[in-house]
Scaffold this active site. Sequence first.
Site, PDB file in Angstrom:
ATOM      1  N   LYS A  10       0.833  -1.203   0.000  1.00 41.01           N
ATOM      2  CA  LYS A  10       0.000   0.000   0.000  1.00 41.01           C
ATOM      3  C   LYS A  10       0.876   1.266   0.000  1.00 41.01           C
ATOM      4  O   LYS A  10       2.092   1.182   0.217  1.00 41.01           O
ATOM      5  CB  LYS A  10      -0.936  -0.051   1.213  1.00 41.01           C
ATOM      6  N   TYR A  50     -12.493  -1.879  -3.499  1.00 41.92           N
ATOM      7  CA  TYR A  50     -13.006  -1.974  -2.124  1.00 41.92           C
ATOM      8  C   TYR A  50     -14.526  -1.856  -2.051  1.00 41.92           C
ATOM      9  O   TYR A  50     -15.075  -1.529  -0.999  1.00 41.92           O
ATOM     10  CB  TYR A  50     -12.320  -0.937  -1.231  1.00 41.92           C
ATOM     11  N   ASN A 113      -1.932   0.155   6.792  1.00 45.91           N
ATOM     12  CA  ASN A 113      -1.381  -1.100   7.301  1.00 45.91           C
ATOM     13  C   ASN A 113      -0.483  -1.851   6.311  1.00 45.91           C
ATOM     14  O   ASN A 113      -0.376  -3.063   6.356  1.00 45.91           O
ATOM     15  CB  ASN A 113      -2.499  -1.983   7.856  1.00 45.91           C
ATOM     16  N   HIS A 116      -1.982  -5.451   1.587  1.00 46.98           N
ATOM     17  CA  HIS A 116      -3.269  -6.115   1.411  1.00 46.98           C
ATOM     18  C   HIS A 116      -3.026  -7.572   1.086  1.00 46.98           C
ATOM     19  O   HIS A 116      -2.038  -7.895   0.424  1.00 46.98           O
ATOM     20  CB  HIS A 116      -4.037  -5.470   0.240  1.00 46.98           C
ATOM     21  N   GLU A 127      -9.354 -10.260  -7.758  1.00 42.60           N
ATOM     22  CA  GLU A 127      -8.417  -9.164  -7.456  1.00 42.60           C
ATOM     23  C   GLU A 127      -7.196  -9.201  -8.367  1.00 42.60           C
ATOM     24  O   GLU A 127      -6.685  -8.153  -8.766  1.00 42.60           O
ATOM     25  CB  GLU A 127      -7.994  -9.239  -5.989  1.00 42.60           C
TER      26      GLU A 127
HETATM   27  P1  ATP Z   1      -6.944  -6.006   3.358  1.00 44.49           P
HETATM   28  O1  ATP Z   1      -8.289  -6.274   2.720  1.00 44.49           O
HETATM   29  O2  ATP Z   1      -6.373  -4.656   3.016  1.00 44.49           O
HETATM   30  O3  ATP Z   1      -5.965  -7.131   3.166  1.00 44.49           O
HETATM   31  P2  ATP Z   1      -8.017  -6.904   5.854  1.00 44.49           P
HETATM   32  O4  ATP Z   1      -8.662  -7.984   5.057  1.00 44.49           O
HETATM   33  O5  ATP Z   1      -7.118  -7.293   6.982  1.00 44.49           O
HETATM   34  O6  ATP Z   1      -7.160  -5.940   4.932  1.00 44.49           O
HETATM   35  P3  ATP Z   1     -10.537  -5.528   5.797  1.00 44.49           P
HETATM   36  O7  ATP Z   1     -11.546  -5.714   6.876  1.00 44.49           O
HETATM   37  O8  ATP Z   1     -10.749  -6.192   4.475  1.00 44.49           O
HETATM   38  O9  ATP Z   1      -9.106  -5.920   6.401  1.00 44.49           O
HETATM   39  O10 ATP Z   1     -10.365  -3.960   5.577  1.00 44.49           O
HETATM   40  C1  ATP Z   1      -9.766  -3.485   4.377  1.00 44.49           C
HETATM   41  C2  ATP Z   1      -8.864  -2.320   4.697  1.00 44.49           C
HETATM   42  O11 ATP Z   1      -9.649  -1.239   5.182  1.00 44.49           O
HETATM   43  C3  ATP Z   1      -7.860  -2.578   5.826  1.00 44.49           C
HETATM   44  O12 ATP Z   1      -6.703  -3.219   5.396  1.00 44.49           O
HETATM   45  C4  ATP Z   1      -7.572  -1.172   6.286  1.00 44.49           C
HETATM   46  O13 ATP Z   1      -6.645  -0.532   5.395  1.00 44.49           O
HETATM   47  C5  ATP Z   1      -8.922  -0.508   6.148  1.00 44.49           C
HETATM   48  N1  ATP Z   1      -9.672  -0.549   7.416  1.00 44.49           N
HETATM   49  C6  ATP Z   1     -10.274  -1.624   7.969  1.00 44.49           C
HETATM   50  N2  ATP Z   1     -10.874  -1.317   9.131  1.00 44.49           N
HETATM   51  C7  ATP Z   1     -10.644   0.008   9.313  1.00 44.49           C
HETATM   52  C8  ATP Z   1     -10.997   0.956  10.314  1.00 44.49           C
HETATM   53  N3  ATP Z   1     -11.734   0.598  11.370  1.00 44.49           N
HETATM   54  N4  ATP Z   1     -10.584   2.230  10.159  1.00 44.49           N
HETATM   55  C9  ATP Z   1      -9.853   2.609   9.088  1.00 44.49           C
HETATM   56  N5  ATP Z   1      -9.487   1.779   8.100  1.00 44.49           N
HETATM   57  C10 ATP Z   1      -9.861   0.506   8.200  1.00 44.49           C
HETATM   58 MG    MG Z   2      -9.803  -7.602   3.272  1.00 41.64          MG
END
Ligand code: ATP
Ligand code: MG
Length: 138
Positions: A10, A50, A113, A116, A127
């Site tokens: 990211k 997303y 974070n 992804h 994806e």
């Molecule tokens: P990713 O899909 O990026 O691999 P993930 O599967 O661990 O991450 P998801 O629940 O799919 O988490 O959320 C997608 C992304 O949205 C997260 O990686 C983070 O960047 C963002 N995100 C998730 N929860 C929050 C939150 N509470 N506040 C801000 N950003 C968030």
């Molecule tokens: Mg995810």
Amino acid sequence: MSNRTLAIIKPDGVRKNVVGKIIAQITEAGFTVKGMKLMRMSKESAQAFYEVHKERPFYGELVDFMISGPVVPIALEKENAVADFRKLIGATDPAQAESGTIRKLYAGSKAENAVHGSDSDENAALEISHFFSRNELL
Ligand code: ATP
Ligand code: MG
């Protein structure tokens, strides 16, 4: 495609200049790179990627973050790729991530974070095709 997953380094990971370290950790864990590019996502592309989170309160912030700088999408191959990659990156919130995981090492917050990882074989296929055409994949 059950042996493939999509990773994205990211914008925060690119800004911290840890792309090389993250790729090294991924390949040392046994993943093979099948496609990779350095690019900027358009707003439309980030919104579509997303789409599942459209109703979540952080959706707008998430899209703005993903277009805040270049990203590195990487198509990866390994047996059990989806689950093994999510284990390698650690929990969404780096504060909850196990030590040694990519997010523990490089993520600054739950929102920013570092990486992804796809969450299912079906989403991995979708994806990968979001970022790569067939002639861009090995
Ligand atoms: P990713 O899909 O990026 O691999 P993930 O599967 O661990 O991450 P998801 O629940 O799919 O988490 O959320 C997608 C992304 O949205 C997260 O990686 C983070 O960047 C963002 N995100 C998730 N929860 C929050 C939150 N509470 N506040 C801000 N950003 C968030
Ligand atoms: Mg995810």
